[in-house]
Design a protein around this motif. Structure first.
Motif, PDB file in Angstrom:
ATOM      1  N   MET A   1      23.561 -15.186 -30.421  1.00 38.48           N
ATOM      2  CA  MET A   1      23.985 -16.420 -29.781  1.00 38.48           C
ATOM      3  C   MET A   1      24.615 -17.332 -30.829  1.00 38.48           C
ATOM      4  O   MET A   1      24.152 -17.434 -31.946  1.00 38.48           O
ATOM      5  CB  MET A   1      22.773 -17.101 -29.142  1.00 38.48           C
ATOM      6  CG  MET A   1      23.094 -18.378 -28.445  1.00 38.48           C
ATOM      7  SD  MET A   1      21.593 -19.015 -27.661  1.00 38.48           S
ATOM      8  CE  MET A   1      22.270 -20.422 -26.876  1.00 38.48           C
ATOM      9  N   GLY A   2      25.671 -18.045 -30.460  1.00 38.91           N
ATOM     10  CA  GLY A   2      26.338 -18.936 -31.383  1.00 38.91           C
ATOM     11  C   GLY A   2      25.725 -20.326 -31.384  1.00 38.91           C
ATOM     12  O   GLY A   2      24.848 -20.646 -30.598  1.00 38.91           O
ATOM     13  N   MET A   3      26.225 -21.140 -32.269  1.00 39.85           N
ATOM     14  CA  MET A   3      25.761 -22.522 -32.372  1.00 39.85           C
ATOM     15  C   MET A   3      26.513 -23.381 -31.356  1.00 39.85           C
ATOM     16  O   MET A   3      27.661 -23.131 -31.043  1.00 39.85           O
ATOM     17  CB  MET A   3      26.048 -23.062 -33.774  1.00 39.85           C
ATOM     18  CG  MET A   3      25.379 -22.274 -34.872  1.00 39.85           C
ATOM     19  SD  MET A   3      23.632 -22.560 -34.920  1.00 39.85           S
ATOM     20  CE  MET A   3      23.561 -23.764 -36.183  1.00 39.85           C
ATOM     21  N   THR A   4      25.834 -24.378 -30.876  1.00 40.50           N
ATOM     22  CA  THR A   4      26.452 -25.350 -29.984  1.00 40.50           C
ATOM     23  C   THR A   4      25.783 -26.699 -30.201  1.00 40.50           C
ATOM     24  O   THR A   4      24.821 -26.827 -30.960  1.00 40.50           O
ATOM     25  CB  THR A   4      26.370 -24.912 -28.506  1.00 40.50           C
ATOM     26  OG1 THR A   4      27.236 -25.758 -27.741  1.00 40.50           O
ATOM     27  CG2 THR A   4      24.955 -24.959 -27.978  1.00 40.50           C
ATOM     28  N   ILE A   5      26.303 -27.691 -29.533  1.00 42.20           N
ATOM     29  CA  ILE A   5      25.750 -29.044 -29.610  1.00 42.20           C
ATOM     30  C   ILE A   5      25.395 -29.496 -28.204  1.00 42.20           C
ATOM     31  O   ILE A   5      26.166 -29.307 -27.263  1.00 42.20           O
ATOM     32  CB  ILE A   5      26.766 -30.014 -30.259  1.00 42.20           C
ATOM     33  CG1 ILE A   5      26.927 -29.681 -31.744  1.00 42.20           C
ATOM     34  CG2 ILE A   5      26.349 -31.462 -30.048  1.00 42.20           C
ATOM     35  CD1 ILE A   5      27.986 -30.477 -32.451  1.00 42.20           C
ATOM     36  N   TRP A   6      24.202 -30.078 -28.061  1.00 42.29           N
ATOM     37  CA  TRP A   6      23.781 -30.712 -26.822  1.00 42.29           C
ATOM     38  C   TRP A   6      23.607 -32.193 -27.103  1.00 42.29           C
ATOM     39  O   TRP A   6      23.271 -32.602 -28.222  1.00 42.29           O
ATOM     40  CB  TRP A   6      22.458 -30.146 -26.336  1.00 42.29           C
ATOM     41  CG  TRP A   6      22.530 -28.765 -25.778  1.00 42.29           C
ATOM     42  CD1 TRP A   6      23.639 -27.976 -25.614  1.00 42.29           C
ATOM     43  CD2 TRP A   6      21.433 -27.985 -25.306  1.00 42.29           C
ATOM     44  NE1 TRP A   6      23.287 -26.771 -25.081  1.00 42.29           N
ATOM     45  CE2 TRP A   6      21.938 -26.737 -24.877  1.00 42.29           C
ATOM     46  CE3 TRP A   6      20.072 -28.215 -25.206  1.00 42.29           C
ATOM     47  CZ2 TRP A   6      21.133 -25.747 -24.351  1.00 42.29           C
ATOM     48  CZ3 TRP A   6      19.266 -27.227 -24.686  1.00 42.29           C
ATOM     49  CH2 TRP A   6      19.802 -26.005 -24.257  1.00 42.29           C
ATOM     50  N   ILE A   7      23.817 -33.005 -26.088  1.00 41.64           N
ATOM     51  CA  ILE A   7      23.603 -34.447 -26.205  1.00 41.64           C
ATOM     52  C   ILE A   7      22.329 -34.802 -25.436  1.00 41.64           C
ATOM     53  O   ILE A   7      22.155 -34.393 -24.297  1.00 41.64           O
ATOM     54  CB  ILE A   7      24.834 -35.252 -25.715  1.00 41.64           C
ATOM     55  CG1 ILE A   7      24.650 -36.746 -25.966  1.00 41.64           C
ATOM     56  CG2 ILE A   7      25.162 -34.947 -24.279  1.00 41.64           C
ATOM     57  CD1 ILE A   7      25.904 -37.569 -25.753  1.00 41.64           C
ATOM     58  N   HIS A   8      21.433 -35.496 -26.111  1.00 36.08           N
ATOM     59  CA  HIS A   8      20.173 -35.934 -25.513  1.00 36.08           C
ATOM     60  C   HIS A   8      20.132 -37.455 -25.535  1.00 36.08           C
ATOM     61  O   HIS A   8      20.667 -38.081 -26.450  1.00 36.08           O
ATOM     62  CB  HIS A   8      18.974 -35.397 -26.303  1.00 36.08           C
ATOM     63  CG  HIS A   8      18.905 -33.908 -26.332  1.00 36.08           C
ATOM     64  ND1 HIS A   8      18.364 -33.217 -27.381  1.00 36.08           N
ATOM     65  CD2 HIS A   8      19.308 -32.975 -25.446  1.00 36.08           C
ATOM     66  CE1 HIS A   8      18.426 -31.924 -27.142  1.00 36.08           C
ATOM     67  NE2 HIS A   8      18.997 -31.749 -25.976  1.00 36.08           N
ATOM     68  N   THR A   9      19.477 -38.027 -24.544  1.00 32.92           N
ATOM     69  CA  THR A   9      19.359 -39.488 -24.481  1.00 32.92           C
ATOM     70  C   THR A   9      17.897 -39.901 -24.400  1.00 32.92           C
ATOM     71  O   THR A   9      17.028 -39.113 -24.030  1.00 32.92           O
ATOM     72  CB  THR A   9      20.121 -40.048 -23.267  1.00 32.92           C
ATOM     73  OG1 THR A   9      19.600 -39.479 -22.063  1.00 32.92           O
ATOM     74  CG2 THR A   9      21.620 -39.793 -23.388  1.00 32.92           C
ATOM     75  N   LEU A  10      17.685 -41.157 -24.736  1.00 34.71           N
ATOM     76  CA  LEU A  10      16.345 -41.738 -24.708  1.00 34.71           C
ATOM     77  C   LEU A  10      16.460 -43.181 -24.239  1.00 34.71           C
ATOM     78  O   LEU A  10      17.130 -43.993 -24.879  1.00 34.71           O
ATOM     79  CB  LEU A  10      15.722 -41.680 -26.113  1.00 34.71           C
ATOM     80  CG  LEU A  10      14.313 -42.235 -26.271  1.00 34.71           C
ATOM     81  CD1 LEU A  10      13.310 -41.368 -25.512  1.00 34.71           C
ATOM     82  CD2 LEU A  10      13.937 -42.289 -27.755  1.00 34.71           C
ATOM     83  N   GLU A  11      15.835 -43.460 -23.094  1.00 30.15           N
ATOM     84  CA  GLU A  11      15.741 -44.832 -22.590  1.00 30.15           C
ATOM     85  C   GLU A  11      14.259 -45.148 -22.487  1.00 30.15           C
ATOM     86  O   GLU A  11      13.567 -44.557 -21.662  1.00 30.15           O
ATOM     87  CB  GLU A  11      16.429 -44.992 -21.229  1.00 30.15           C
ATOM     88  CG  GLU A  11      17.947 -44.917 -21.289  1.00 30.15           C
ATOM     89  CD  GLU A  11      18.486 -43.508 -21.129  1.00 30.15           C
ATOM     90  OE1 GLU A  11      17.810 -42.662 -20.497  1.00 30.15           O
ATOM     91  OE2 GLU A  11      19.577 -43.233 -21.651  1.00 30.15           O
ATOM     92  N   GLY A  12      13.792 -46.042 -23.336  1.00 34.20           N
ATOM     93  CA  GLY A  12      12.354 -46.285 -23.435  1.00 34.20           C
ATOM     94  C   GLY A  12      11.702 -45.022 -23.951  1.00 34.20           C
ATOM     95  O   GLY A  12      12.044 -44.538 -25.014  1.00 34.20           O
ATOM     96  N   ARG A  13      10.792 -44.456 -23.178  1.00 33.73           N
ATOM     97  CA  ARG A  13      10.178 -43.164 -23.535  1.00 33.73           C
ATOM     98  C   ARG A  13      10.682 -42.057 -22.610  1.00 33.73           C
ATOM     99  O   ARG A  13      10.121 -40.971 -22.571  1.00 33.73           O
ATOM    100  CB  ARG A  13       8.647 -43.247 -23.461  1.00 33.73           C
ATOM    101  CG  ARG A  13       8.000 -44.207 -24.427  1.00 33.73           C
ATOM    102  CD  ARG A  13       8.229 -43.901 -25.871  1.00 33.73           C
ATOM    103  NE  ARG A  13       7.511 -42.714 -26.332  1.00 33.73           N
ATOM    104  CZ  ARG A  13       7.527 -42.288 -27.583  1.00 33.73           C
ATOM    105  NH1 ARG A  13       8.223 -42.935 -28.498  1.00 33.73           N
ATOM    106  NH2 ARG A  13       6.863 -41.213 -27.921  1.00 33.73           N
TER     107      ARG A  13
END
Length: 144
Positions: A1-13
């Protein structure tokens, strides 16, 4: 499997790890960062969090140990273990980068790669707009 980027968010907890695959951003990160520098915005690599990658590499060293999953993330590490960045600041970089890519400022990409990259940028912008509206945080996670 290759490398990729995911975007994660955090609002409060509230941690959101739902993400599309951003393989064009990952594949062309050096050229993207160079473009960000040219246009005077924070480079995307400055928004990276390597917690998942570090955890997974460390896990191979400790194969026999049972790891308790974090109740907030469902992962072997928690929200406070990760590095977070202001969503509004990220939004500014992504919007400026999209404008630059649309203006053909970034070099070394063929037409199909540009179309795919624009779709990935649109996805990130949409996610960051929602997060920024809630004074949230985000990071780009390198996934293998």
């Amino acid at each position: 499997m290759g490398m990729t980027i995911w975007i994660h968010t955090l609002e409060g907890r509230n941690y959101s790890q739902d993400s599309d695959d951003h393989s064009q951003i990952c594949r062309h990160l050096d050229a993207i960062d160079e473009t960000c520098k040219k246009i005077g915005v924070k480079s995307l690599s400055e928004f990276m969090d390597y917690t998942d990658q570090e955890y997974n590499y460390d896990e191979f060293d400790d194969e026999d140990e049972d790891v308790a999953l974090d109740p907030e993330t469902g992962l072997g590490y928690g929200i406070d273990d990760m590095t977070w960045f202001d969503s509004q600041e990220g939004l500014s970089s992504f919007k400026a980068l999209k404008t630059a890519v649309a203006s053909s400022v970034i070099t070394g990409l063929d037409a199909d790669e540009i179309v795919d990259l624009m779709e990935e940028l649109d996805n990130c912008i949409a996610i960051l707009e929602k997060s920024a509206a809630q004074a949230g945080k985000f990071h780009l996670s390198l996934i293998e």
